[in-house]
Design an enzyme around this catalytic site. Sequence first.
Site, PDB file in Angstrom:
ATOM      1  N   GLY A   1      54.148  90.040  73.218  1.00 25.85           N
ATOM      2  CA  GLY A   1      53.025  90.698  72.544  1.00 25.85           C
ATOM      3  C   GLY A   1      52.572  89.940  71.309  1.00 25.85           C
ATOM      4  O   GLY A   1      53.379  89.297  70.637  1.00 25.85           O
TER       5      GLY A   1
ATOM      6  N   HIS B   1      42.508 100.816  75.666  1.00 27.17           N
ATOM      7  CA  HIS B   1      43.513 100.761  74.597  1.00 27.17           C
ATOM      8  C   HIS B   1      43.969 102.148  74.129  1.00 27.17           C
ATOM      9  O   HIS B   1      45.103 102.322  73.703  1.00 27.17           O
ATOM     10  CB  HIS B   1      42.931  99.969  73.416  1.00 27.17           C
ATOM     11  CG  HIS B   1      43.954  99.296  72.569  1.00 27.17           C
ATOM     12  ND1 HIS B   1      43.769  98.062  72.012  1.00 27.17           N
ATOM     13  CD2 HIS B   1      45.186  99.688  72.157  1.00 27.17           C
ATOM     14  CE1 HIS B   1      44.833  97.719  71.307  1.00 27.17           C
ATOM     15  NE2 HIS B   1      45.708  98.685  71.378  1.00 27.17           N
TER      16      HIS B   1
ATOM     17  N   PRO C   1      55.363  89.961  85.655  1.00 28.67           N
ATOM     18  CA  PRO C   1      56.701  89.765  85.079  1.00 28.67           C
ATOM     19  C   PRO C   1      57.126  91.042  84.341  1.00 28.67           C
ATOM     20  O   PRO C   1      56.304  91.674  83.677  1.00 28.67           O
ATOM     21  CB  PRO C   1      56.499  88.617  84.088  1.00 28.67           C
ATOM     22  CG  PRO C   1      55.221  87.953  84.489  1.00 28.67           C
ATOM     23  CD  PRO C   1      54.381  89.019  85.115  1.00 28.67           C
TER      24      PRO C   1
ATOM     25  N   TYR D   1      43.026  93.083  68.391  1.00 25.61           N
ATOM     26  CA  TYR D   1      43.944  92.237  67.609  1.00 25.61           C
ATOM     27  C   TYR D   1      43.212  91.068  66.947  1.00 25.61           C
ATOM     28  O   TYR D   1      43.772  90.388  66.087  1.00 25.61           O
ATOM     29  CB  TYR D   1      45.088  91.687  68.476  1.00 25.61           C
ATOM     30  CG  TYR D   1      45.946  92.735  69.165  1.00 25.61           C
ATOM     31  CD1 TYR D   1      45.872  94.074  68.811  1.00 25.61           C
ATOM     32  CD2 TYR D   1      46.844  92.394  70.171  1.00 25.61           C
ATOM     33  CE1 TYR D   1      46.642  95.047  69.450  1.00 25.61           C
ATOM     34  CE2 TYR D   1      47.623  93.351  70.807  1.00 25.61           C
ATOM     35  CZ  TYR D   1      47.506  94.671  70.456  1.00 25.61           C
ATOM     36  OH  TYR D   1      48.275  95.618  71.090  1.00 25.61           O
TER      37      TYR D   1
ATOM     38  N   GLY E   1      49.607  95.525  94.734  1.00 23.14           N
ATOM     39  CA  GLY E   1      50.241  94.359  95.340  1.00 23.14           C
ATOM     40  C   GLY E   1      50.365  93.148  94.427  1.00 23.14           C
ATOM     41  O   GLY E   1      51.000  92.160  94.794  1.00 23.14           O
ATOM     42  N   VAL E   2      49.765  93.220  93.238  1.00 18.34           N
ATOM     43  CA  VAL E   2      49.861  92.101  92.291  1.00 18.34           C
ATOM     44  C   VAL E   2      51.229  92.144  91.609  1.00 18.34           C
ATOM     45  O   VAL E   2      51.731  93.213  91.258  1.00 18.34           O
ATOM     46  CB  VAL E   2      48.731  92.199  91.237  1.00 18.34           C
ATOM     47  CG1 VAL E   2      48.969  91.260  90.067  1.00 18.34           C
ATOM     48  CG2 VAL E   2      47.381  91.909  91.885  1.00 18.34           C
TER      49      VAL E   2
HETATM   50  P1  NDP Z   1      58.024  95.209  68.433  1.00 18.25           P
HETATM   51  O1  NDP Z   1      58.819  96.421  68.731  1.00 18.25           O
HETATM   52  O2  NDP Z   1      57.925  94.127  69.443  1.00 18.25           O
HETATM   53  O3  NDP Z   1      58.638  94.631  67.088  1.00 18.25           O
HETATM   54  C1  NDP Z   1      58.129  93.491  66.467  1.00 18.25           C
HETATM   55  C2  NDP Z   1      58.849  93.329  65.121  1.00 18.25           C
HETATM   56  O4  NDP Z   1      60.240  93.037  65.335  1.00 18.25           O
HETATM   57  C3  NDP Z   1      58.284  92.186  64.318  1.00 18.25           C
HETATM   58  O5  NDP Z   1      58.333  92.578  62.954  1.00 18.25           O
HETATM   59  C4  NDP Z   1      59.274  91.038  64.581  1.00 18.25           C
HETATM   60  O6  NDP Z   1      59.318  90.203  63.466  1.00 18.25           O
HETATM   61  C5  NDP Z   1      60.569  91.780  64.745  1.00 18.25           C
HETATM   62  N1  NDP Z   1      61.516  91.143  65.678  1.00 18.25           N
HETATM   63  C6  NDP Z   1      61.256  90.765  66.970  1.00 18.25           C
HETATM   64  N2  NDP Z   1      62.362  90.328  67.564  1.00 18.25           N
HETATM   65  C7  NDP Z   1      63.365  90.416  66.663  1.00 18.25           C
HETATM   66  C8  NDP Z   1      64.764  90.112  66.714  1.00 18.25           C
HETATM   67  N3  NDP Z   1      65.325  89.651  67.830  1.00 18.25           N
HETATM   68  N4  NDP Z   1      65.506  90.327  65.592  1.00 18.25           N
HETATM   69  C9  NDP Z   1      64.925  90.813  64.462  1.00 18.25           C
HETATM   70  N5  NDP Z   1      63.603  91.120  64.352  1.00 18.25           N
HETATM   71  C10 NDP Z   1      62.826  90.920  65.459  1.00 18.25           C
HETATM   72  O7  NDP Z   1      56.580  95.718  67.959  1.00 18.25           O
HETATM   73  P2  NDP Z   1      55.072  95.446  68.383  1.00 18.25           P
HETATM   74  O8  NDP Z   1      54.259  96.509  67.769  1.00 18.25           O
HETATM   75  O9  NDP Z   1      54.691  94.045  68.089  1.00 18.25           O
HETATM   76  O10 NDP Z   1      55.052  95.698  69.958  1.00 18.25           O
HETATM   77  C11 NDP Z   1      55.090  94.658  70.904  1.00 18.25           C
HETATM   78  C12 NDP Z   1      53.719  94.429  71.500  1.00 18.25           C
HETATM   79  O11 NDP Z   1      53.208  95.614  72.110  1.00 18.25           O
HETATM   80  C13 NDP Z   1      52.623  94.072  70.486  1.00 18.25           C
HETATM   81  O12 NDP Z   1      52.750  92.764  69.987  1.00 18.25           O
HETATM   82  C14 NDP Z   1      51.382  94.348  71.286  1.00 18.25           C
HETATM   83  O13 NDP Z   1      51.133  93.276  72.177  1.00 18.25           O
HETATM   84  C15 NDP Z   1      51.790  95.610  72.020  1.00 18.25           C
HETATM   85  N6  NDP Z   1      51.351  96.849  71.323  1.00 18.25           N
HETATM   86  C16 NDP Z   1      50.464  97.683  71.965  1.00 18.25           C
HETATM   87  C17 NDP Z   1      50.055  98.852  71.381  1.00 18.25           C
HETATM   88  C18 NDP Z   1      49.100  99.724  72.112  1.00 18.25           C
HETATM   89  O14 NDP Z   1      48.561 100.660  71.506  1.00 18.25           O
HETATM   90  N7  NDP Z   1      48.830  99.480  73.382  1.00 18.25           N
HETATM   91  C19 NDP Z   1      50.539  99.293  70.063  1.00 18.25           C
HETATM   92  C20 NDP Z   1      51.479  98.365  69.465  1.00 18.25           C
HETATM   93  C21 NDP Z   1      51.867  97.210  70.090  1.00 18.25           C
HETATM   94  P3  NDP Z   1      58.864  88.646  63.482  1.00 18.25           P
HETATM   95  O15 NDP Z   1      57.557  88.555  64.229  1.00 18.25           O
HETATM   96  O16 NDP Z   1      58.737  88.324  62.025  1.00 18.25           O
HETATM   97  O17 NDP Z   1      59.979  87.892  64.157  1.00 18.25           O
END
Ligand code: NDP
Length: 285
Positions: A18, A112, A13, A49, A9-10
């Site tokens: 990330g 995780h 968004p 992280y 129920g929570v």
């Molecule tokens: P993403 O797929 O969100 O990609 C992030 C990369 O894309 C960064 O290098 C960023 O660069 C770049 N980027 C973002 N937006 C744009 C854009 N509009 N145009 C061009 N480049 C862009 O990868 P993440 O691995 O960060 O995944 C998102 C989140 O998921 C993580 O931050 C984390 O919170 C979570 N996660 C969880 C995992 C798990 O095991 N549970 C594993 C991996 C991630 P810049 O920052 O330089 O803009």
Amino acid sequence: MEKVMLNNGVEMPLEGFGVFQIPDAVQCEQVVYDAIRTGYRLIDTASAYGNEAAVGKGVARAIADGLAAREELFITTKVWVNDMGNEEDAYQAVKTSLGKLDMDHVDLILLHQPMKDYFAAYRGITKAYREGLTRAIGVANFYPAILTNLCETVEVMPAVDQVELHPFFAQAGALENMKAYGVVPQAWGPLAEGKHGIFTDPELTAIGSKYGKTAAQVALRWNVQRGVSIIPKSVHVERMEQNIDIWDFTLTEEEMAQIAAKDLGHSEIVNHDDPAFIKFVLNLH
Ligand code: NDP
């Protein structure tokens, strides 16, 4: 910004922000503040992280400046593998995360990885949930067989399974399995961490040009339109703005299918079926 109702129920968004790979505390605090100012209401961090304290400071500053109230924000953190050896360690890890975030509760706690004694660890976060330390619990990287085993066994169903999901790794079968258990899929790496030339992909770019959107926005829209929560990361404000500007257009069924057809059927970021990867993670600490 659409919200999704979790199985307890929570409301969560559908899009969040990330903070993986933002180890610098000063930068991370500012990025979290900027993300909330840009309109993000879900922040996804993890003990692994190393930036929970910075996230907490960014959130606190945003609240103090009136950008959002705590009740409007949805904070996720995760219990890392080294705290997943038994129930008590996982429970204490939640308290440690709350201490670093300087919060009395979070909105979602995830295990995780499906490693070590994840059933015992799940009991630990279930205890934290029952005590009100988190509004929901879930898992990450639980692929269909292990998610099924968990869902068929535990008392409190996981609300979310956060796995790698983007056009090049679509995981349609995993989504079907989550749906059967009422588990909300959440995409990590929704932009494929920039792999596969995603930002200049000709097909995504062509589809986007029809709507005045970028390839990144098309990739993100595709996931939310198939019911997947997304948490893109960027340290650049203009990209934060771009990545959240996906709520004013709708892909056609043909476009959805065209994007789904880009699926390679495997990850090129991490292979959870590879014993070497499991050993690598277990030996990190
Ligand atoms: P993403 O797929 O969100 O990609 C992030 C990369 O894309 C960064 O290098 C960023 O660069 C770049 N980027 C973002 N937006 C744009 C854009 N509009 N145009 C061009 N480049 C862009 O990868 P993440 O691995 O960060 O995944 C998102 C989140 O998921 C993580 O931050 C984390 O919170 C979570 N996660 C969880 C995992 C798990 O095991 N549970 C594993 C991996 C991630 P810049 O920052 O330089 O803009």
